[in-house]
Write an enzyme that holds these catalytic residues in place. Structure first.
Site, PDB file in Angstrom:
ATOM      1  N   GLU A   1      -4.922  -8.956   1.102  1.00  0.00           N
ATOM      2  CA  GLU A   1      -5.513  -8.624   2.404  1.00  0.00           C
ATOM      3  C   GLU A   1      -6.997  -8.405   2.211  1.00  0.00           C
ATOM      4  O   GLU A   1      -7.438  -7.799   1.236  1.00  0.00           O
ATOM      5  CB  GLU A   1      -4.970  -7.309   2.995  1.00  0.00           C
ATOM      6  CG  GLU A   1      -3.624  -7.389   3.624  1.00  0.00           C
ATOM      7  CD  GLU A   1      -3.163  -6.056   4.229  1.00  0.00           C
ATOM      8  OE1 GLU A   1      -4.008  -5.300   4.741  1.00  0.00           O
ATOM      9  OE2 GLU A   1      -1.957  -5.793   4.153  1.00  0.00           O
TER      10      GLU A   1
ATOM     11  N   GLU B   1       0.807  -1.222   0.000  1.00  0.00           N
ATOM     12  CA  GLU B   1       0.000   0.000   0.000  1.00  0.00           C
ATOM     13  C   GLU B   1       0.844   1.279   0.000  1.00  0.00           C
ATOM     14  O   GLU B   1       0.791   2.079   0.943  1.00  0.00           O
ATOM     15  CB  GLU B   1      -0.941   0.019   1.214  1.00  0.00           C
ATOM     16  CG  GLU B   1      -1.874  -1.166   1.273  1.00  0.00           C
ATOM     17  CD  GLU B   1      -2.952  -1.036   2.351  1.00  0.00           C
ATOM     18  OE1 GLU B   1      -2.887  -0.088   3.147  1.00  0.00           O
ATOM     19  OE2 GLU B   1      -3.855  -1.883   2.388  1.00  0.00           O
TER      20      GLU B   1
HETATM   21  C1  BG6 Z   1      -4.089  -2.408   5.557  1.00  0.00           C
HETATM   22  C2  BG6 Z   1      -2.659  -2.454   5.986  1.00  0.00           C
HETATM   23  O1  BG6 Z   1      -4.339  -1.099   5.128  1.00  0.00           O
HETATM   24  O2  BG6 Z   1      -5.095  -2.556   6.475  1.00  0.00           O
HETATM   25  C3  BG6 Z   1      -2.441  -3.077   7.361  1.00  0.00           C
HETATM   26  O3  BG6 Z   1      -1.825  -3.073   5.052  1.00  0.00           O
HETATM   27  C4  BG6 Z   1      -3.548  -2.648   8.293  1.00  0.00           C
HETATM   28  O4  BG6 Z   1      -1.175  -2.696   7.813  1.00  0.00           O
HETATM   29  C5  BG6 Z   1      -4.869  -3.175   7.735  1.00  0.00           C
HETATM   30  O5  BG6 Z   1      -3.346  -3.051   9.612  1.00  0.00           O
HETATM   31  C6  BG6 Z   1      -6.090  -2.908   8.592  1.00  0.00           C
HETATM   32  O6  BG6 Z   1      -6.255  -1.552   8.853  1.00  0.00           O
HETATM   33  P1  BG6 Z   1      -6.217  -0.960  10.312  1.00  0.00           P
HETATM   34  O7  BG6 Z   1      -5.989   0.497  10.152  1.00  0.00           O
HETATM   35  O8  BG6 Z   1      -7.542  -1.265  10.933  1.00  0.00           O
HETATM   36  O9  BG6 Z   1      -5.102  -1.641  11.033  1.00  0.00           O
END
Ligand code: BG6
Length: 462
Positions: free
Chosen positions: A367, A168
């Site tokens: 993800e 990202e």
């Molecule tokens: C993604 C990232 O944007 O989302 C992770 O690659 C991140 O690092 C994940 O933890 C979830 O988002 P958040 O802000 O709830 O941790």
């Protein structure tokens, strides 16, 4: 067993993590400081419950047992990132042998358990000393990133075949240079676009180095958070707003990564507002010749937009948001803890777009996940009954399956995340894991979704 949703053979089942979010041991094993360690030391109040990155989920000490847990729930692949400041404290110079031992051993354990390591080089965690000289605003740091990548290929390329340059890359730009949710908390679009541009040059430099290194059977990619932009309506003004949001937040990184060039219309709009980054003449060819083999897609939420209600403040700092307003669609399904809309079909729309406009590049869902607060409420018979997570994953897998049926080249699905981990500002507020982590004891306990994914991975479908 007859399955309704059967996935292709050798489909990648697994999960994703990042160094700063799981390793802990921030002051151990010779690790240098990164921007998160530093920012937390200065402004702990910016982090939920003032929990910092020092110990996080203790993977540094518990990786062996964790890898056995991964195997037990059917992982055949696992993504982690190398901490640049652990491997090369200060970001340049000597390699830290403790770090080499740790990463070597972890990779070996994964392989021993038939889990293919997916190695990501950069996940938001700039070494502090390099941020002090401007981070990715400074071309010298791009060269240092390339050297760091090269070092990683030399150290781990005999065993690791799936490589990723960045996770990202737009997030440090948005957080650090536009919207004030990452260090260095600058609000300045021109500098933001410079960092974004330079990051893609660093990506190309690392890819060129990868090709020189010729890792047998290796592939290199990038991981992008793609947020499809949906207009409120078919009114031309709403359509225009969604195209602009797509340009700023998706095509800005997707086009240079996959097609090897920045979109012309992005260049035009930045020129119009006097926000064009500086560049070097050789950059164009470098970008064109060094595109990715593989694309990781992080998908959590769609972006819904509408035409602006009001003219932007001409005295305020320029923002991409001068071109659209966010739109809250009535009846949208929400993950209220994270404040993100849940829209499963987004995954399908992203993949169809890649098929139609980006040569159907090899990709996977790198993800997807659901962060939920106070999951302790759902404990019954000793485990968290996270049925909401199971239906979240199922809903997305169905659309992924549909896209594959229609010829999209998607190779796998990784959940965020294997276990609860530390999030950038939210710390441990929202929990994402198949395994819960007790913050005091660091004890892991499988949630219901862990048992469920075990069956899904074993059957290669559901
Ligand atoms: C993604 C990232 O944007 O989302 C992770 O690659 C991140 O690092 C994940 O933890 C979830 O988002 P958040 O802000 O709830 O941790």
């Amino acid at each position: 067993m007859s399955l309704q949703y059967k996935f292709p053979e050798d489909f990648w089942w697994g999960s994703a993590t990042s160094a700063t979010q799981i390793e802990g041991a921030a002051c151990e094993g010779g690790k240098g400081e990164n921007i998160w360690d530093y920012w937390y030391s200065k402004e702990p109040n910016r982090f939920f419950d003032e929990v910092g990155p020092e110990t996080t989920s203790d993977f540094y000490h518990q990786y062996k047992e964790d890898i056995i847990r991964m195997k037990d729930i059917g992982h055949n692949t696992f993504r982690f990132s190398i901490s640049w400041s652990r491997l090369i404290p200060g970001g340049e110079g000597q390699v830290n042998q403790h770090a080499v031992n740790f990463y070597n051993d972890m990779i070996n354990e994964l392989l021993k358990n038939n889990i293919e390591p997916f190695l990501n080089l950069f996940h938001f965690d700039m070494p502090k000393e390099l941020q002090d000289i401007g981070g990715f605003e400074n071309r010298k740091v791009l060269e240092l990133f390339k050297d760091y990548a090269k070092k990683c290929y030399e150290l781990f390329g005999d065993r690791v075949k799936k490589w990723f340059t960045f996770n990202e890359p737009i997030v440090p730009v948005e957080g650090g240079y536009l919207y004030d949710f990452h260090y260095p908390n600058i609000v300045d679009a021109r500098r933001a676009f410079q960092v974004g541009y330079n990051t893609m040059i660093a990506n190309a430099l690392a890819i060129r180095e990868f090709r020189n290194h010729s890792i047998e059977g290796g592939q290199i990619g990038i991981i992008l958070n793609l947020t499809p932009s949906y207009p409120r309506s078919q009114n031309p003004a709403d359509l225009e707003a969604s195209q602009m949001a797509d340009l700023f937040f998706n095509r800005s990184f997707l086009d240079p990564a996959v097609l090897g060039e920045f979109p012309e219309d992005l260049i035009e709009v930045l020129k119009k507002h006097g926000q064009l980054p500086t560049f070097e003449l050789a950059d164009k060819a470098l970008l064109k010749e060094n595109t990715v083999d593989l694309l990781g897609i992080n998908y959590y939420q769609p972006r819904r937009v509408k035409a602006k209600e009001h003219l932007p403040n001409p005295y305020g700092p320029f923002m991409p948001d001068w071109y659209f307003d966010n739109y809250e669609m009535p009846g949208r399904k929400m993950n209220k803890y994270r404040g993100w809309e849940i829209y499963e079909k987004g995954i399908y729309d992203i993949l169809i777009n890649l098929k139609d406009n980006y040569g159907n590049i090899d990709s996977f869902i790198s993800e997807n996940g659901m962060g939920v607060q106070d999951e302790g409420r759902f404990i019954e018979n000793g485990k968290i009954q996270d049925d909401y997570r199971i239906s979240f994953i199922e809903g997305h897998l169905k659309w992924l399956h549909q896209a594959i049926e229609e010829g999209c080249n998607s190779k796998g699905y990784h959940l965020w995340s294997f276990m609860d981990n530390w999030s950038w500002l939210n710390a441990y507020k929202n929990r994402y894991g198949f395994f819960s982590v007790d913050l005091k004891t660091k004890k892991r306990t499988a949630k219901k979704s862990a048992y469920w994914i075990k069956e899904v991975s074993k059957n290669n479908g559901f």
